[in-house]
Enzyme design. Structure first.
Site, PDB file in Angstrom:
ATOM      1  N   SER A 189       0.841  -1.202   0.000  1.00 12.73           N
ATOM      2  CA  SER A 189       0.000   0.000   0.000  1.00 12.73           C
ATOM      3  C   SER A 189       0.870   1.243   0.000  1.00 12.73           C
ATOM      4  O   SER A 189       1.968   1.255   0.573  1.00 12.73           O
ATOM      5  CB  SER A 189      -0.864  -0.021   1.269  1.00 12.73           C
ATOM      6  N   TYR A 225      -1.175  -0.759  10.714  1.00 11.61           N
ATOM      7  CA  TYR A 225      -1.509  -1.335   9.404  1.00 11.61           C
ATOM      8  C   TYR A 225      -0.364  -1.096   8.413  1.00 11.61           C
ATOM      9  O   TYR A 225       0.130  -2.015   7.761  1.00 11.61           O
ATOM     10  CB  TYR A 225      -2.817  -0.724   8.882  1.00 11.61           C
ATOM     11  N   LYS A 248       2.420  -3.799   6.565  1.00  6.93           N
ATOM     12  CA  LYS A 248       2.709  -3.936   5.126  1.00  6.93           C
ATOM     13  C   LYS A 248       4.215  -3.802   4.878  1.00  6.93           C
ATOM     14  O   LYS A 248       4.795  -4.551   4.090  1.00  6.93           O
ATOM     15  CB  LYS A 248       1.948  -2.877   4.325  1.00  6.93           C
TER      16      LYS A 248
HETATM   17  P1  NAD Z   1     -10.970  -6.759   1.339  1.00  6.54           P
HETATM   18  O1  NAD Z   1     -11.149  -6.751   2.816  1.00  6.54           O
HETATM   19  O2  NAD Z   1     -12.148  -6.506   0.474  1.00  6.54           O
HETATM   20  O3  NAD Z   1     -10.322  -8.147   0.878  1.00  6.54           O
HETATM   21  C1  NAD Z   1      -9.464  -8.894   1.710  1.00  6.54           C
HETATM   22  C2  NAD Z   1      -9.960 -10.317   1.712  1.00  6.54           C
HETATM   23  O4  NAD Z   1      -9.088 -11.100   2.538  1.00  6.54           O
HETATM   24  C3  NAD Z   1     -11.366 -10.459   2.279  1.00  6.54           C
HETATM   25  O5  NAD Z   1     -12.156 -11.205   1.387  1.00  6.54           O
HETATM   26  C4  NAD Z   1     -11.168 -11.204   3.608  1.00  6.54           C
HETATM   27  O6  NAD Z   1     -12.254 -12.035   3.912  1.00  6.54           O
HETATM   28  C5  NAD Z   1      -9.894 -11.959   3.321  1.00  6.54           C
HETATM   29  N1  NAD Z   1      -9.106 -12.304   4.518  1.00  6.54           N
HETATM   30  C6  NAD Z   1      -8.740 -11.475   5.529  1.00  6.54           C
HETATM   31  N2  NAD Z   1      -8.018 -12.149   6.433  1.00  6.54           N
HETATM   32  C7  NAD Z   1      -7.887 -13.420   5.964  1.00  6.54           C
HETATM   33  C8  NAD Z   1      -7.248 -14.587   6.445  1.00  6.54           C
HETATM   34  N3  NAD Z   1      -6.589 -14.586   7.610  1.00  6.54           N
HETATM   35  N4  NAD Z   1      -7.306 -15.713   5.711  1.00  6.54           N
HETATM   36  C9  NAD Z   1      -7.990 -15.735   4.531  1.00  6.54           C
HETATM   37  N5  NAD Z   1      -8.628 -14.661   4.038  1.00  6.54           N
HETATM   38  C10 NAD Z   1      -8.572 -13.520   4.748  1.00  6.54           C
HETATM   39  O7  NAD Z   1      -9.800  -5.709   1.009  1.00  6.54           O
HETATM   40  P2  NAD Z   1      -9.279  -5.169  -0.372  1.00  6.54           P
HETATM   41  O8  NAD Z   1      -9.600  -3.741  -0.439  1.00  6.54           O
HETATM   42  O9  NAD Z   1      -9.672  -6.063  -1.472  1.00  6.54           O
HETATM   43  O10 NAD Z   1      -7.716  -5.277  -0.128  1.00  6.54           O
HETATM   44  C11 NAD Z   1      -6.954  -6.388  -0.555  1.00  6.54           C
HETATM   45  C12 NAD Z   1      -5.506  -6.198  -0.125  1.00  6.54           C
HETATM   46  O11 NAD Z   1      -5.013  -4.983  -0.668  1.00  6.54           O
HETATM   47  C13 NAD Z   1      -5.325  -6.106   1.385  1.00  6.54           C
HETATM   48  O12 NAD Z   1      -4.145  -6.794   1.732  1.00  6.54           O
HETATM   49  C14 NAD Z   1      -5.169  -4.628   1.621  1.00  6.54           C
HETATM   50  O13 NAD Z   1      -4.397  -4.359   2.763  1.00  6.54           O
HETATM   51  C15 NAD Z   1      -4.471  -4.183   0.366  1.00  6.54           C
HETATM   52  N6  NAD Z   1      -4.704  -2.776   0.042  1.00  6.54           N
HETATM   53  C16 NAD Z   1      -5.984  -2.317  -0.054  1.00  6.54           C
HETATM   54  C17 NAD Z   1      -6.207  -0.975  -0.322  1.00  6.54           C
HETATM   55  C18 NAD Z   1      -7.618  -0.435  -0.405  1.00  6.54           C
HETATM   56  O14 NAD Z   1      -7.810   0.750  -0.275  1.00  6.54           O
HETATM   57  N7  NAD Z   1      -8.632  -1.237  -0.644  1.00  6.54           N
HETATM   58  C19 NAD Z   1      -5.138  -0.106  -0.507  1.00  6.54           C
HETATM   59  C20 NAD Z   1      -3.847  -0.610  -0.428  1.00  6.54           C
HETATM   60  C21 NAD Z   1      -3.636  -1.953  -0.146  1.00  6.54           C
HETATM   61  C1  UD1 Z   2      -7.004   5.555   3.742  1.00  4.11           C
HETATM   62  C2  UD1 Z   2      -6.004   4.940   4.696  1.00  4.11           C
HETATM   63  C3  UD1 Z   2      -4.865   4.320   3.908  1.00  4.11           C
HETATM   64  C4  UD1 Z   2      -5.391   3.341   2.879  1.00  4.11           C
HETATM   65  C5  UD1 Z   2      -6.381   4.062   1.978  1.00  4.11           C
HETATM   66  C6  UD1 Z   2      -6.975   3.088   0.997  1.00  4.11           C
HETATM   67  C7  UD1 Z   2      -6.147   6.333   6.715  1.00  4.11           C
HETATM   68  C8  UD1 Z   2      -5.430   7.308   7.586  1.00  4.11           C
HETATM   69  N1  UD1 Z   2      -5.507   5.952   5.604  1.00  4.11           N
HETATM   70  O1  UD1 Z   2      -6.356   6.582   3.098  1.00  4.11           O
HETATM   71  O2  UD1 Z   2      -3.978   3.658   4.758  1.00  4.11           O
HETATM   72  O3  UD1 Z   2      -4.316   2.835   2.106  1.00  4.11           O
HETATM   73  O4  UD1 Z   2      -7.433   4.605   2.781  1.00  4.11           O
HETATM   74  O5  UD1 Z   2      -7.786   3.688   0.067  1.00  4.11           O
HETATM   75  O6  UD1 Z   2      -7.233   5.878   7.019  1.00  4.11           O
HETATM   76  N2  UD1 Z   2     -12.700  11.880   3.150  1.00  4.11           N
HETATM   77  C9  UD1 Z   2     -13.730  12.764   3.440  1.00  4.11           C
HETATM   78  N3  UD1 Z   2     -14.884  12.261   3.967  1.00  4.11           N
HETATM   79  C10 UD1 Z   2     -15.073  10.922   4.216  1.00  4.11           C
HETATM   80  C11 UD1 Z   2     -14.009  10.036   3.905  1.00  4.11           C
HETATM   81  C12 UD1 Z   2     -12.835  10.550   3.385  1.00  4.11           C
HETATM   82  O7  UD1 Z   2     -13.607  13.967   3.233  1.00  4.11           O
HETATM   83  O8  UD1 Z   2     -16.126  10.529   4.710  1.00  4.11           O
HETATM   84  C13 UD1 Z   2     -11.452  12.410   2.554  1.00  4.11           C
HETATM   85  C14 UD1 Z   2     -10.208  12.171   3.362  1.00  4.11           C
HETATM   86  O9  UD1 Z   2     -10.006  13.162   4.303  1.00  4.11           O
HETATM   87  C15 UD1 Z   2      -9.145  12.122   2.263  1.00  4.11           C
HETATM   88  C16 UD1 Z   2      -9.888  11.547   1.072  1.00  4.11           C
HETATM   89  O10 UD1 Z   2     -11.273  11.753   1.326  1.00  4.11           O
HETATM   90  O11 UD1 Z   2      -8.729  13.431   1.944  1.00  4.11           O
HETATM   91  C17 UD1 Z   2      -9.654  10.062   0.868  1.00  4.11           C
HETATM   92  O12 UD1 Z   2      -9.925   9.384   2.086  1.00  4.11           O
HETATM   93  P1  UD1 Z   2      -9.920   7.788   2.190  1.00  4.11           P
HETATM   94  O13 UD1 Z   2     -10.758   7.210   1.125  1.00  4.11           O
HETATM   95  O14 UD1 Z   2     -10.245   7.444   3.597  1.00  4.11           O
HETATM   96  O15 UD1 Z   2      -8.419   7.372   1.827  1.00  4.11           O
HETATM   97  P2  UD1 Z   2      -7.018   7.839   2.482  1.00  4.11           P
HETATM   98  O16 UD1 Z   2      -7.219   8.842   3.529  1.00  4.11           O
HETATM   99  O17 UD1 Z   2      -6.117   8.202   1.366  1.00  4.11           O
END
Ligand code: NAD
Ligand code: UD1
Length: 338
Positions: A126, A150, A154
């Site tokens: 991330s 978190y 990572k």
């Molecule tokens: P998500 O929660 O939708 O998907 C994660 C999946 O992993 C879920 O289906 C959950 O049931 C499964 N899971 C969790 N713990 C588990 C375990 N111990 N064993 C088996 N399955 C398990 O999240 P996502 O948004 O799809 O994110 C996927 C990956 O990408 C995560 O590792 C997350 O940290 C990373 N990531 C997500 C974002 C984001 O904003 N969505 C940003 C950066 C990185």
């Molecule tokens: C958050 C996580 C980051 C993660 C990312 C995934 C935190 C501190 N960081 O980041 O670790 O990788 O999500 O997408 O939680 N906002 C509003 N109103 C809302 C929600 C968000 O104004 O109800 C604004 C926030 O202040 C920010 C932007 O929208 O400026 C994006 O927010 P968000 O989607 O939560 O993502 P990140 O803050 O970038």
């Protein structure tokens, strides 16, 4: 024969979209997920999109015996490791759960892969590993100072995988640092449906647009950005999904460890997202500008040029498309998969 790819966390938001991209590219995704943050009904939707029934193993990535059995039963070409916990606030209140699942689960998976002789691993990292950056766009060699358990979980996994690669350079590893994934598959059949009140911007905006919430609270209107609201690098989840396919293809060519930003290289403010969503949905989106959210970074976006040079991949979908696809998913599935 088509290559089988183990997709941990494949029932989740990014994992399910990546299964679609894998199937479209001729791979056979096999999902391993404990469903702690997803719904088994995603499998029917994946069937509708891909035309095939995906193999699903319900289980925990920390279960060593299960992993050994899974790798013994199926000759996997690679694993894509999405399974993990991702709520920043929860990681502060329960850090051990985050280190256990995110770090422990990743180490368990890498060990099982080593034992089975499967050495291609794509890891979901991330942009949160950068913490508050000195400047944007952020290159991969920027300082790493994650601000939450978190983010540190990572970074720990990244470091463990770098050490693993150094000890055994036959590995093919991609550490993919995602910026802000949003959007949904264009079919409207799969998308993101967080449990409870969404923390992230796009799911919240979607719930306001369908009338489940009164208005969006914009967290801060006095940032040093062009319109005062926070700026992020939103990237369409299908672009991200295709980035994983590109990383797999790159790994097929040579042993390597690559660390790559997956983003668009462009920042959008909260107000720009609101306006784009209004265009996509054709309805006004009520909002109110409130105080800053503690811990938020004012603005950041990634430099994706290394991913383009290494993988030949770049994000192609616009913010308008991200909003249109999010809206289609939300409108058709206001209760998610329920
Ligand atoms: P998500 O929660 O939708 O998907 C994660 C999946 O992993 C879920 O289906 C959950 O049931 C499964 N899971 C969790 N713990 C588990 C375990 N111990 N064993 C088996 N399955 C398990 O999240 P996502 O948004 O799809 O994110 C996927 C990956 O990408 C995560 O590792 C997350 O940290 C990373 N990531 C997500 C974002 C984001 O904003 N969505 C940003 C950066 C990185
Ligand atoms: C958050 C996580 C980051 C993660 C990312 C995934 C935190 C501190 N960081 O980041 O670790 O990788 O999500 O997408 O939680 N906002 C509003 N109103 C809302 C929600 C968000 O104004 O109800 C604004 C926030 O202040 C920010 C932007 O929208 O400026 C994006 O927010 P968000 O989607 O939560 O993502 P990140 O803050 O970038």
């Amino acid at each position: 024969m088509s290559q089988r790819i183990l997709v941990t966390g494949g029932a989740g938001f990014i994992g399910s979209h990546t299964c679609v991209a894998l199937a479209a590219a001729g791979y056979v995704p096999v999902i391993l997920d404990n469903l702690c943050n997803s719904d088994v009904r995603v499998l029917e939707r994946l069937h509708q999109i891909t035309g095939s029934t995906l193999q699903f193993i319900q289980g925990d990535v920390r279960d060593a015996a299960l992993l050994a059995r899974v790798f013994a039963e199926t000759p996997f070409a690679a694993a894509i490791h999405f399974a993990g916990l991702k709520a920043v606030g929860d990681s502060v209140s329960d850090p051990l759960a985050y280190y256990d699942t995110n770090v422990g689960g990743s180490l368990m998976l890498a060990s099982a892969m080593r034992d089975a002789g499967v050495n291609t691993l794509i890891f979901s990292s991330s942009a949160t590993v950068y913490g508050e950056p000195e400047h944007s766009p952020i290159p991969e060699d920027a300082a790493l100072r994650p601000a939450s358990p978190y983010g540190r979980s990572k970074l720990m996994v990244e470091q463990a995988l770098v050490d693993l690669y150094r000890s055994q350079p036959g590995w093919r590893i991609a550490l993919l640092r995602y910026f802000n994934p949003v959007g949904a598959h264009e079919s409207g059949l799969i998308g993101e449906h967080p449990h409870g009140k969404p923390n992230n911007l796009m799911p919240f905006v979607c719930q306001v647009a369908v009338g489940q919430r009164d208005k969006l609270q914009i967290h801060g209107g006095d940032y040093p950005t062009p319109d005062g609201t926070g700026v992020r690098d939103y990237v369409h989840v299908m672009d991200l999904a295709e980035g994983h396919v590109a990383a797999l293809k790159h790994a097929e060519i040579q042993s390597s460890l690559v660390t790559l930003n997956l983003g668009t290289g462009q920042g959008a403010s909260v107000l720009e997202v609101v306006r784009a969503f209004e265009r996509a949905s054709g309805r006004p989106l009520p909002f109110e500008i409130g105080p800053r959210r503690p811990g938020d970074v004012p603005a950041y976006w990634g430099d994706p040029s290394l991913a383009q040079a290494t993988l030949g991949w770049r994000a192609r979908r616009s913010l308008d498309q991200m909003c249109a696809d999010s809206w289609r998913w939300q409108q058709r599935n206001p209760e998610g998969y329920r």
